[in-house]
Design a protein around this motif. Sequence first.
Motif, PDB file in Angstrom:
ATOM      1  N   LYS A 199       0.740  -1.391   0.137  1.00 31.80           N
ATOM      2  CA  LYS A 199      -0.023   0.012   0.004  1.00 31.80           C
ATOM      3  C   LYS A 199       0.853   1.281   0.026  1.00 31.80           C
ATOM      4  CE  LYS A 199      -3.693  -2.275   2.520  1.00 31.80           C
ATOM      5  NZ  LYS A 199      -4.509  -2.333   3.894  1.00 31.80           N
ATOM      6  N   MET A 200       1.914   1.241   0.916  1.00 33.44           N
ATOM      7  CA  MET A 200       2.877   2.177   0.875  1.00 33.44           C
ATOM      8  C   MET A 200       3.565   2.651  -0.612  1.00 33.44           C
ATOM      9  SD  MET A 200       4.815   1.907   4.533  1.00 33.44           S
ATOM     10  CE  MET A 200       6.003   3.370   4.170  1.00 33.44           C
ATOM     11  N   ALA A 201       3.814   1.647  -1.225  1.00 35.43           N
ATOM     12  CA  ALA A 201       4.464   1.835  -2.538  1.00 35.43           C
ATOM     13  C   ALA A 201       3.450   2.190  -3.636  1.00 35.43           C
ATOM     14  CB  ALA A 201       5.010   0.395  -2.894  1.00 35.43           C
ATOM     15  N   MET A 202       2.130   2.197  -3.286  1.00 30.18           N
ATOM     16  CA  MET A 202       1.196   2.776  -4.301  1.00 30.18           C
ATOM     17  C   MET A 202       1.113   4.205  -4.079  1.00 30.18           C
ATOM     18  SD  MET A 202      -2.148   0.184  -4.410  1.00 30.18           S
ATOM     19  CE  MET A 202      -2.753   0.946  -5.929  1.00 30.18           C
TER      20      MET A 202
ATOM     21  N   LYS B  28       1.898  -1.512 -10.470  1.00 34.59           N
ATOM     22  CA  LYS B  28       2.116  -0.357 -11.161  1.00 34.59           C
ATOM     23  C   LYS B  28       0.661   0.010 -11.853  1.00 34.59           C
ATOM     24  CE  LYS B  28       5.127  -1.912 -14.813  1.00 34.59           C
ATOM     25  NZ  LYS B  28       6.528  -1.807 -15.402  1.00 34.59           N
ATOM     26  N   HIS B  29       0.024  -1.020 -12.571  1.00 38.63           N
ATOM     27  CA  HIS B  29      -1.102  -0.619 -13.471  1.00 38.63           C
ATOM     28  C   HIS B  29      -2.333  -0.361 -12.470  1.00 38.63           C
ATOM     29  CE1 HIS B  29       1.262  -1.582 -16.857  1.00 38.63           C
ATOM     30  NE2 HIS B  29       1.577  -3.013 -16.306  1.00 38.63           N
ATOM     31  N   ASN B  30      -2.193  -0.514 -11.329  1.00 32.20           N
ATOM     32  CA  ASN B  30      -3.322  -0.286 -10.255  1.00 32.20           C
ATOM     33  C   ASN B  30      -3.155   1.036  -9.707  1.00 32.20           C
ATOM     34  OD1 ASN B  30      -4.327  -2.844 -10.978  1.00 32.20           O
ATOM     35  ND2 ASN B  30      -3.452  -3.536  -9.240  1.00 32.20           N
ATOM     36  N   ARG B  31      -4.280   1.938  -9.626  1.00 34.65           N
ATOM     37  CA  ARG B  31      -4.269   3.276  -9.133  1.00 34.65           C
ATOM     38  C   ARG B  31      -4.766   3.087  -7.435  1.00 34.65           C
ATOM     39  NH1 ARG B  31      -8.250   6.494 -12.499  1.00 34.65           N
ATOM     40  NH2 ARG B  31      -9.482   4.778 -12.089  1.00 34.65           N
ATOM     41  N   PRO B  32      -4.129   3.814  -6.718  1.00 39.22           N
ATOM     42  CA  PRO B  32      -4.722   3.803  -5.187  1.00 39.22           C
ATOM     43  C   PRO B  32      -6.068   4.002  -5.059  1.00 39.22           C
ATOM     44  CG  PRO B  32      -2.640   5.074  -5.442  1.00 39.22           C
ATOM     45  CD  PRO B  32      -3.180   4.932  -6.782  1.00 39.22           C
ATOM     46  N   GLU B  33      -6.762   4.895  -5.792  1.00 39.51           N
ATOM     47  CA  GLU B  33      -8.188   5.047  -5.702  1.00 39.51           C
ATOM     48  C   GLU B  33      -9.063   3.839  -5.985  1.00 39.51           C
ATOM     49  OE1 GLU B  33      -6.127   6.880  -7.521  1.00 39.51           O
ATOM     50  OE2 GLU B  33      -6.794   7.492  -9.406  1.00 39.51           O
TER      51      GLU B  33
END
Length: 334
Positions: free
Chosen positions: A168-171, A325-330
């Motif tokens: 989660k932090m990396a996102m 990397k292809h996923n967004r935090p939101e």
Amino acid sequence: MARRLVTVFGGSGFIGRTLVRRLAAQGWVVRAAVRDPTAAEFLKPMGDVGQVTPLRADITDPAAVTMAVAGADAVVNLVGILYERGSRSFEAVHVKGAANVAAAAKAAGITKLVHMSALGADKNSESAYARSKAAGEEAVLAAFPGATIIRPSVVFGPDDDFFNRFGKMAMISPVLPVFTSDGFKPVCGEGGCSIDLFGSGGPTFQPIHVGDVAAAIAAVLDDSRLAGKVYELGGPRRYSMKEIMELVLQVTGRQCHLVPVPFGLGMVQAAFLQLMPNPMLTRDQVRLMKVDNVVRGGKPGVAELGITPTAAEAVLPLYLNRYGKHNRPEADAA
């Protein structure tokens, strides 16, 4: 033959749900003692109809604990907390609560008790968490001398609070911290001098898969020859904190910068972070990380239990890809 009944305190937690599923598959009737049985209804389909039953029982309530263990053949206590809030203190949960379970099990004539501790358990530790785990072991053995103590290193799996936290932090952050006690040292050689920022790479961990921990407990419950010992459980490989962060970035494909953080600065940061409702870091956790979380030898472990530990690299891609990397935090939050 009568079916065996086991009471699992903390049965709806991260390790608990894996253990409940395994014990049900092995034919145990499982009584999952939890603080909120309604929220633990998801455990019921893990067995046949009526095989898994959530039951309200807080280990800080001796009367509720006594009712929860009544008629059981075995008891497992998995309840633990990572930080203190109000009445849920380390002393109340890890020491007095554990003693309640052990005393009730002994009084009920139960012959098998498995108590979950931690590799960092140490009555002389700087960390209140580690001291309470050691005190909890002593309280359990005083009330139930034949209890089995399980001390795992960091436990990983789809719902863990370790690799998921760093994922989660990396996102959301361009940097990931690496706590270090021997970084920022000048290093000189034939090519000149430079600064070794990370030193030995920070504290060392030996992560063990949640399924292996469940298998260890199930083995103890199934074979009386394995009971009554202290087991230290660790995975097949040791990682420095720096290597842990590098592994998270490798699996998620994120490109964060690793930043060395001296423990002194970590204590300052934690002083603010621990004020959050669900703190990412507390000062006590920083103290705990000053000591490597690895199997030290001298105690039986996974080998003596007939378990081949699962490598983190084999499992992490199955659930850390949600932070890729292809996923967004939101999108992840939704």
